[in-house]
Write an enzyme that holds these catalytic residues in place. Structure first.
Site, PDB file in Angstrom:
ATOM      1  CD  GLU A   1      -0.447   4.712   1.247  1.00  0.00           C
ATOM      2  OE1 GLU A   1       0.378   5.605   1.488  1.00  0.00           O
ATOM      3  OE2 GLU A   1      -0.627   4.235   0.108  1.00  0.00           O
TER       4      GLU A   1
ATOM      5  CG  HIS B   1       6.688   0.084  -0.469  1.00  0.00           C
ATOM      6  ND1 HIS B   1       5.542  -0.652  -0.652  1.00  0.00           N
ATOM      7  CD2 HIS B   1       6.348   1.350  -0.812  1.00  0.00           C
ATOM      8  CE1 HIS B   1       4.553   0.119  -1.065  1.00  0.00           C
ATOM      9  NE2 HIS B   1       5.023   1.360  -1.172  1.00  0.00           N
TER      10      HIS B   1
ATOM     11  CG  ASP C   1       5.653   5.117  -0.067  1.00  0.00           C
ATOM     12  OD1 ASP C   1       5.610   4.501  -1.135  1.00  0.00           O
ATOM     13  OD2 ASP C   1       4.641   5.596   0.466  1.00  0.00           O
ATOM     14  CG  ASP C   2       6.828   7.754  -3.324  1.00  0.00           C
ATOM     15  OD1 ASP C   2       7.025   7.526  -4.524  1.00  0.00           O
ATOM     16  OD2 ASP C   2       5.906   7.236  -2.656  1.00  0.00           O
TER      17      ASP C   2
END
Length: 346
Positions: free
Chosen positions: A212, A29, A290-291
């Site tokens: 989420e 992810h 994620d980021d």
């Protein structure tokens, strides 16, 4: 927490934490543009004479107020990525960071909306540039990258169909999945069923962000309406035991991003995060960032934080990585090769 895990936590020192941080890792992810180092984006903006000063803090990190504002900053940062060559350079920058953190296999979310505006011929050019840079990184850094096209939820179902067409037209050994990201509070999972059907018919693996921000019904809807085998995040499902049981029984893998969830306030702290409770309930969980520069994390940090919080050791992380590779959308030969690299030396 059992006594054995408490003892593991108590015994952690810098040497032990470094051993854990140095483990080989997999990541399912990872948002491609969201993984762009801030310095890379600032440098590219300077080259292009674009003023992006408003999206950075004084220390050079990305600046945003909340999740919705984060999406705006994300899109602003992406705005300087204009050409296939820009994306080739981004690929190298992102994979250098991944390799520094011991990642040996990653799947990254790519959006044709950002890479060519949803036009198939333009998307092919961007994808070719990304893949060439990824192949070079695999040769030079030992990291394997695969692509998962994502439609953007808050861009709506029509643009999602264009993204799905781009995915279907370029599906293969490298472009191996399709999913959905973006603002979970916009629209419903079922609104995007056509796009997911198109991707499924093209032989692509399917994943969707869910649970989420919204509740457990989002996970059920993603499984029922879109037919996904993985869910991005999925962590709010913990509030509904029946949904957790469904996820476990159907073998759905969760792409869990603990550091991201804590940073954004989905959970107040890592000790409150449900990743360990989900494991104990029989859910297949994995770990991703994620980021990462947006959320001030790395895969090394994720591993050491999980070790310090839950007492995870090499066996736990091996299980997590095996989960990831068995859920990965890559071909079997790639899967088998990465699984062998994950096994501890004997």
């Amino acid at each position: 927490m059992d006594e054995e895990r408490r003892e593991r936590i108590a015994a952690l020192d810098e040497e032990r934490l470094e051993q854990i941080a140095a483990l080989p890792k997999t990541e399912l992810h990872l948002h491609f543009e969201g993984a762009a180092p801030p310095g890379f984006i600032r440098g590219l903006a300077k080259e292009k004479h674009v003023d992006l000063s408003g999206i950075f803090n004084r220390d050079g990190s990305y600046a945003y107020r909340d999740f919705v504002h984060f999406l705006s900053v994300y899109e602003a940062a992406t705005s300087v990525l204009k050409t296939p060559d820009d994306y080739a350079r981004l690929t190298t920058a992102v994979l250098e960071e991944c390799a520094k953190n011991g990642v040996i296999y990653a799947e990254t979310f790519l959006s044709p909306d950002f890479c060519g505006g949803g036009d198939v011929p333009a998307w092919r050019e961007y994808l070719h540039a990304i893949r060439e840079a990824a192949d070079a990184a695999e040769r030079d850094m030992g990291i394997t990258l695969r692509g998962v096209v994502t439609c953007i939820r808050h861009f709506g179902p029509d643009k999602a169909k264009r993204a799905a067409l781009c995915a279907a037209e370029t599906a293969g050994d490298w472009l191996c999945g399709f999913g959905m990201a973006g603002d979970e509070n916009r629209g419903e999972q079922k609104d995007f069923a056509y796009s997911f059907d198109m991707a499924r018919e093209a032989g692509l693996g399917l994943t969707s962000h869910a649970c989420e921000w919204r509740g457990a019904s989002e996970a059920r809807n993603a499984i029922r309406d879109l037919g996904v085998s993985r869910i991005g995040h999925g962590v709010r499902a913990i509030a509904d035991p029946a949904t957790v049981e469904m996820i476990a029984e159907e073998g759905i893998t969760l792409e869990v991003c603990p550091g991201s969830n804590v940073f954004l306030g989905v959970f107040p702290s890592l000790k409150d995060h449900p990743i360990e409770r989900l494991r104990k309930a029989g859910v297949k969980v994995t770990v991703s960032t994620d980021d990462p520069p947006f959320f001030h994390t790395t895969m090394r940090k994720e591993y050491t934080d999980l070790a310090k919080t839950f007492g995870w050791d090499e066996a736990d992380f091996l299980e997590i990585n095996r989960n990831a590779m068995h859920a990965a959308f890559c071909d079997d030969a790639t899967r088998d090769a990465i699984l062998k690299r994950l096994e501890p030396e004997t």
